[in-house]
Design a protein around this motif. Structure first.
Motif, PDB file in Angstrom:
ATOM      1  N   VAL A  61       0.833  -1.198   0.000  1.00 12.99           N
ATOM      2  CA  VAL A  61       0.000   0.000   0.000  1.00 12.99           C
ATOM      3  C   VAL A  61       0.873   1.256   0.000  1.00 12.99           C
ATOM      4  N   LEU A  62       1.941   1.235   0.766  1.00 21.75           N
ATOM      5  CA  LEU A  62       2.822   2.397   0.813  1.00 21.75           C
ATOM      6  C   LEU A  62       3.435   2.669  -0.558  1.00 21.75           C
ATOM      7  N   GLY A  82       2.092   1.896  -3.329  1.00 23.45           N
ATOM      8  CA  GLY A  82       0.999   2.431  -4.131  1.00 23.45           C
ATOM      9  C   GLY A  82       0.793   3.914  -3.906  1.00 23.45           C
ATOM     10  N   LEU A  83       0.836   4.312  -2.656  1.00 20.96           N
ATOM     11  CA  LEU A  83       0.688   5.724  -2.328  1.00 20.96           C
ATOM     12  C   LEU A  83       1.833   6.543  -2.925  1.00 20.96           C
ATOM     13  N   MET A  84       3.034   5.994  -2.872  1.00 18.84           N
ATOM     14  CA  MET A  84       4.165   6.694  -3.479  1.00 18.84           C
ATOM     15  C   MET A  84       3.923   6.891  -4.969  1.00 18.84           C
TER      16      MET A  84
END
Lengths: 227, 227
Positions: free
Chosen positions: B82-83, B85-87
DNA sequence: GAGATGGTTCGACTACGGTCGAAGTATGAA
DNA sequence: TTCATACTTCGACCGTAGTCGAACCATCTC
């Protein structure tokens, strides 16, 4: 200590309850107006407007004006993908908003994820397409094989239209309830709308639930059986 | 209006700058102490402690006590996923924390993603393994084929140890810079540590950058060439 | 034109949460 | 035991950001 992109900013955008509700509503794939989203989030129109402009500035939404209405939809599949991922984490940490009720099982069975089919039936469809060799992985990208082209055209899906768009044809999307992949991309979208055209299935207007008719479920099983 | 998991809560957890810095630091895969994370985030130890307990309560971290130290690492691959993806979203919306500098190109070339290799070389390795038929997709899951087993054992990686762990052997992880998949899971981790053992590559302690030696890069190219 | 409907902007209120100093707890060393 | 280190808890302060009422635009209808 400060390399890489600014995660915090967009995570904070998603992190507000009202905005999160709006984004979740937009996971239905439909474009919604400001007032609809306001109701969805349980806030007044003014605050909704301010939230939406922030989300837009953050690149999470795609706004479109139409007469005196302003429609918002998710900016792209990546956004939907991240949202699904977050749902997975939230579900994993046992932090369900509503205790697993009857609606929850329906959501797990079949639901709309942005614009394509997700949930149990979504992953089943994906697995079946892979097993039948209609989809394949090619260097990290998901591709439609030759038999896959046959299969989809036999399904009355016009690939030339889909290929003309900028969005990728096939993508995989991780399911928060199933923790497995299902088919996204413009083809995933096309399949779902085809199911609706054939009236195999109907989307609920409010809850993202997709309900298959009895005959529709049978047809689906026919085409996307495993093995 | 309120079905599905509570996204907002964990998004808000990631959305605070100090916490986001800590999580980004933990993407290096190393377990860090409270004071290290405090420095990383630029806050005092007290506030770091409170942040960390919140992240822990949200299920994002895995704490381990060791004497008078308390080590934190990311809870699992899903969180890292998820991290990343956020990046990707943050990078896409042009919201880079630092203007693309010299360090940025190094990050894009090869970096650590949680515990495995990411960046250009990470995706190249993944593509190569797929092309050589060592990895394959099986119904949404990534699996190691028979030739893949051969390949990895030839690489001095003990699969029996990896299989004993609860974490999945193979997983794919979406790269924010390349927007393609690379290999995660315990096998991805094993490959990276093997590269270090062979002193093909070295991790920078602070910046997530992975630098390959000249000879190491050549060896790598040998094993993971495309075509 | 006038009236109605959909959105935006402004300003003021409020509250939640991040922050740190200071004091308190655990573990290890001498 | 005594001191030092690593971390946690408490309390108070403060700023930011979400909220809504009211007024302001813009678009369509009649």
């Amino acid at each position: 200590m400060k390399e890489g992109p600014d995660i915090a900013h967009i995570a904070a955008l998603i992190g507000d309850p009202a905005r999160a509700n709006m984004l979740t509503a937009l996971m239905s794939g439909k474009a919604l107006t400001v007032s609809e989203l306001a109701e969805e989030a349980g806030v007044t129109i003014q605050t909704a407007s301010s939230h939406l402009s922030k989300l837009d500035a953050g690149g999470l939404l795609r706004p479109r004006k139409q007469g005196r209405h302003k429609y918002f939809s998710l900016a792209n599949d990546d956004v939907a993908h991240v949202l699904e991922g977050l749902m997975g984490l939230a579900a994993g940490s046992g932090h369900l908003r509503t205790r697993t009720g009857p609606k929850d099982t329906e959501l797990r069975k079949a639901r709309v994820c942005y614009n394509h089919l997700a949930g149990d039936m979504g992953t089943q469809m994906f697995d079946s397409l892979m097993a039948q060799g209609h989809l394949a992985m090619d260097g990290g990208d998901l591709i439609l094989t030759e038999t896959g082209v046959e299969f989809t055209t036999g399904f009355q899906i016009d690939l030339s239209i889909l290929r003309a768009k900028r969005t990728p044809l096939c993508r995989e999307c991780l399911d928060w309830s199933e923790r497995r992949s299902h088919l996204a991309g413009s083809l995933g979208r096309a399949f779902l709308s085809r199911f609706e055209e054939l009236s195999w299935a109907k989307r609920d207007q409010k809850t993202r639930v997709v309900t298959f008719s009895q005959s529709g479920a049978k047809e689906f099983e026919q085409f996307f059986a495993m093995r």
